[in-house]
Design an enzyme around this catalytic site. Structure first.
Site, PDB file in Angstrom:
ATOM      1  N   SER A  52       0.822  -1.190   0.000  1.00 15.74           N
ATOM      2  CA  SER A  52      -0.122  -0.131  -0.116  1.00 15.74           C
ATOM      3  C   SER A  52       0.749   1.384   0.091  1.00 15.74           C
ATOM      4  O   SER A  52       0.297   2.529  -0.053  1.00 15.74           O
ATOM      5  CB  SER A  52      -1.188   0.048   1.130  1.00 15.74           C
ATOM      6  OG  SER A  52      -2.163  -0.629   0.700  1.00 15.74           O
ATOM      7  N   TYR A 102     -10.990   2.183   4.762  1.00 16.06           N
ATOM      8  CA  TYR A 102      -9.893   2.049   4.008  1.00 16.06           C
ATOM      9  C   TYR A 102     -10.335   0.752   3.055  1.00 16.06           C
ATOM     10  O   TYR A 102     -10.724  -0.207   3.157  1.00 16.06           O
ATOM     11  CB  TYR A 102      -8.991   1.415   4.755  1.00 16.06           C
ATOM     12  CG  TYR A 102      -7.669   1.395   4.283  1.00 16.06           C
ATOM     13  CD1 TYR A 102      -6.647   2.302   4.252  1.00 16.06           C
ATOM     14  CD2 TYR A 102      -7.145   0.196   3.294  1.00 16.06           C
ATOM     15  CE1 TYR A 102      -5.392   2.332   3.568  1.00 16.06           C
ATOM     16  CE2 TYR A 102      -5.825  -0.159   2.871  1.00 16.06           C
ATOM     17  CZ  TYR A 102      -5.079   1.083   2.963  1.00 16.06           C
ATOM     18  OH  TYR A 102      -3.927   1.096   2.136  1.00 16.06           O
ATOM     19  N   SER A 103     -10.181   1.517   1.625  1.00 15.96           N
ATOM     20  CA  SER A 103     -10.568   0.608   0.533  1.00 15.96           C
ATOM     21  C   SER A 103      -9.592   0.640  -0.641  1.00 15.96           C
ATOM     22  O   SER A 103      -9.226   1.630  -0.925  1.00 15.96           O
ATOM     23  CB  SER A 103     -12.110   1.038  -0.030  1.00 15.96           C
ATOM     24  OG  SER A 103     -12.507   0.351  -1.252  1.00 15.96           O
ATOM     25  N   ASN A 104      -9.236  -0.509  -1.018  1.00 16.74           N
ATOM     26  CA  ASN A 104      -8.120  -0.878  -2.265  1.00 16.74           C
ATOM     27  C   ASN A 104      -8.728  -0.243  -3.372  1.00 16.74           C
ATOM     28  O   ASN A 104      -8.268   0.351  -4.213  1.00 16.74           O
ATOM     29  CB  ASN A 104      -7.712  -2.011  -2.369  1.00 16.74           C
ATOM     30  CG  ASN A 104      -6.522  -2.482  -1.176  1.00 16.74           C
ATOM     31  OD1 ASN A 104      -5.863  -1.821  -0.969  1.00 16.74           O
ATOM     32  ND2 ASN A 104      -7.279  -3.230  -0.307  1.00 16.74           N
ATOM     33  N   GLY A 145       2.972  -0.621   4.052  1.00 18.54           N
ATOM     34  CA  GLY A 145       2.149  -1.482   3.109  1.00 18.54           C
ATOM     35  C   GLY A 145       2.773  -3.066   3.326  1.00 18.54           C
ATOM     36  O   GLY A 145       3.535  -3.035   3.940  1.00 18.54           O
TER      37      GLY A 145
END
Length: 412
Positions: A108, A214-216, A356
């Site tokens: 991330s 939190y969202s990819n 990340g």
């Protein structure tokens, strides 16, 4: 990594492990290494490029290895100059330690690069920070209240395509990212549009702008925005705007590239099959399942150059850098701005960071607000579904940050 990345490697200001780290973090560091590894393989072998007078950093690296990580590479830039070292092993069953500037999957940390490119486009007037995303990407039927800003700060409400929890606390799976199924499927190519449509097939977490999660998928949409308004691929824009100008020759945005080019430490995944534990080298994988939410490869030196340049004002105008560093109120203790976390340490120091992870690789990236002091690191380990010693990873990160940014003073 599980569904996204190790978003915050240390505990937050109230001492709790961030939700994003618990759910989608890289903290699956195994308690023990693969059975049968020779003793030299687990011994710490610290090395430095600039000198051997930082025993406190060597000891902090050793703590990761003692907790079960296979290897660590660390780099700091501070008032004492540059220091780089490594500990543990680059590969199970071998004695060689990780290279001090080897390549690794950064997970991330990719989001900070992606957010920077989007904000550069905002600075140029190509994108509007508060413009509706649906106006640029009408093919998805997105809620027209979702803005570019909401993607970068995780307030869009869009479901996380790598899996998330619903309002009742029930886990809703997304794309494959763990267990034997993922190991067998790890070279599959996902198209970014496919990931977005998967996410949009699930109910929204909340109405746009009313909460934080939190969202990819937000960053997959950000990638598609970049490609739509520039007419170039995400990787081309990353090269043109950041990698080439800063001389980041060890960094690539692979999209579907499975190899890690150049020297690197290896990552592993462990799962059970027919009652037996199997450990597989997963250094090679197709990262398209996470896309621009976490697909990049880099080095500790390149991450230092990037983060120092960003915080030093070389990549964004001051006003947009200030926006990037302004946490959204709904992010609470996580203190997430536009593509990075703002962390106030108990010793009174403020740092900017985004950590990340991808299966078997954990990445740390920290800087003071002026970019004069940075810490970048990669930890490689044996990942597994139960995240065997997840509790030790944030503790070790906290110790490392304590040593470098707080002079060894205790942190809550």
């Amino acid at each position: 990594m599980t569904s996204s990345a190790m978003t915050s490697g240390t505990k937050n200001s109230k001492g709790r492990m961030p939700q994003a780290f618990r759910r989608v973090g890289v903290a699956a560091v195994a308690v023990t290494l693969l059975a049968g590894v020779a003793a030299p393989g687990v011994a710490t072998a610290a090395d430095t490029e600039v000198g051997r007078d930082r025993p406190e950093l060597q000891e902090a690296m050793q703590a990761f290895v003692d907790s079960g990580s296979t290897g660590v590479q660390l780099r700091v830039h501070d008032q004492r100059g540059e220091w780089a070292g490594s500990a543990g092993v680059r590969k199970l069953g071998e004695a060689a330690k990780p290279p001090t500037n080897g390549r690794f999957r950064v997970g991330s940390v990719t989001k900070t690069f992606t957010a920077t490119v989007v904000l550069q486009l905002v600075a140029e007037g190509t994108l509007g920070l508060d413009s509706t995303v649906a106006g640029y990407l009408p093919q998805f039927g997105l809620d027209r209240r979702i803005t570019v800003r909401m993607l970068l700060q995780h307030t869009s409400g869009v479901f996380n395509h790598t899996g998330d929890f619903d309002a009742d606390g029930k886990y809703v799976p997304g794309v494959l990212w763990r267990d034997k199924e993922w190991v067998n499927y790890r070279f599959h190519t996902y198209e970014p549009e496919e990931l977005v449509r998967l996410a949009l097939s699930k109910p929204a977490k909340f109405e746009p702008g009313t909460n934080w999660s939190y969202s990819n998928t937000n960053y997959v949409l950000a990638r598609l925005l970049i490609e739509k308004v520039t007419g170039h691929s995400y990787a081309e824009e990353m090269q043109r705007r950041i990698l080439r100008p800063l001389g980041l020759s060890g960094t690539v945005a692979p999209t579907t590239q499975s190899e890690i080019p150049g020297p690197h430490a290896h990552a592993y995944y462990r799962y059970e099959e027919a009652g037996q534990q199997k450990t597989v080298d997963v250094s090679r994988q197709n990262p398209s399942w996470i896309s621009s939410g976490g697909d990049m490869i880099s080095t500790t030196q390149d991450l230092h150059k990037f983060f120092s340049a960003l915080q030093g004002g070389r990549l964004l105008p001051a006003a947009l850098l200030a926006e990037m560093r302004t946490p959204h109120p709904k992010s609470g203790d996580y203190r997430y701005g536009l593509g990075l976390f703002v962390q106030d340490l108990s010793c009174g120091v403020t740092v900017l960071q985004h950590n990340g992870g991808v299966q078997g690789y954990g990445t740390l990236m920290y800087s003071t607000p002026d970019g004069s002091k940075t810490l970048t690191a990669s930890v490689n380990y044996v990942d597994d579904v139960p995240m065997s010693v997840a509790g030790t990873f944030p503790k070790n990160v906290q110790r490392l940050i304590d040593v470098e940014f707080c002079g060894g003073q205790p942190m809550d």
